[in-house]
Design a protein around this motif. Structure first.
Motif, short mmCIF file in Angstrom:
data_model
loop_
_atom_site.label_atom_id
_atom_site.label_comp_id
_atom_site.label_asym_id
_atom_site.label_seq_id
_atom_site.Cartn_x
_atom_site.Cartn_y
_atom_site.Cartn_z
N ASN A 117 0.66 -1.28 0.04
CA ASN A 117 -0.05 -0.11 0.14
C ASN A 117 0.88 1.23 0.12
N TRP A 118 2.04 1.13 0.68
CA TRP A 118 2.90 2.30 0.91
C TRP A 118 3.51 2.55 -0.70
N GLN A 119 3.87 1.43 -1.06
CA GLN A 119 4.50 1.61 -2.62
C GLN A 119 3.29 2.18 -3.69
N ARG A 120 2.21 1.89 -3.57
CA ARG A 120 1.08 2.25 -4.54
C ARG A 120 0.63 3.57 -4.19
N GLY A 121 0.96 4.20 -3.09
CA GLY A 121 0.77 5.59 -2.80
C GLY A 121 1.83 6.60 -3.15
N GLY A 122 2.70 5.85 -3.85
CA GLY A 122 3.90 6.68 -4.05
C GLY A 122 5.04 6.90 -3.21
N GLY A 123 5.04 6.09 -2.25
CA GLY A 123 6.12 6.12 -1.25
C GLY A 123 5.73 7.40 -0.50
#
Length: 67
Positions: A17-23
């Motif tokens: 989820n963190w990666q999909r949120g652009g970090g």
């Protein structure tokens, strides 16, 4: 084992989820396991295997008292 597997699943989902949120925001950190609370880095005390076998067998009635 269940706590360890649930911890891994939670960490993987939070990371995805963190990666999909652009970090954005802070990177997710693993949660503490229940058996590690209060021990720090010390491993759990290990009891010698078979220490109370005779007592257990007496309690089950498989050994006569006093044997």
């Amino acid at each position: 084992m269940t706590a360890l597997l649930l911890r891994q699943i939670d960490l993987r989902l939070a990371g995805a989820n963190w990666q999909r949120g652009g970090g954005k925001g802070t990177k997710p950190k693993p949660i503490e396991l229940p058996d590690r609370q209060g021990r720090g880095d010390r491993p759990a005390a290990v009891k010698a295997p078979g220490g109370n076998v005779a007592t257990r067998l007496r309690n089950l009635g498989l050994l006569p008292p006093g044997a």
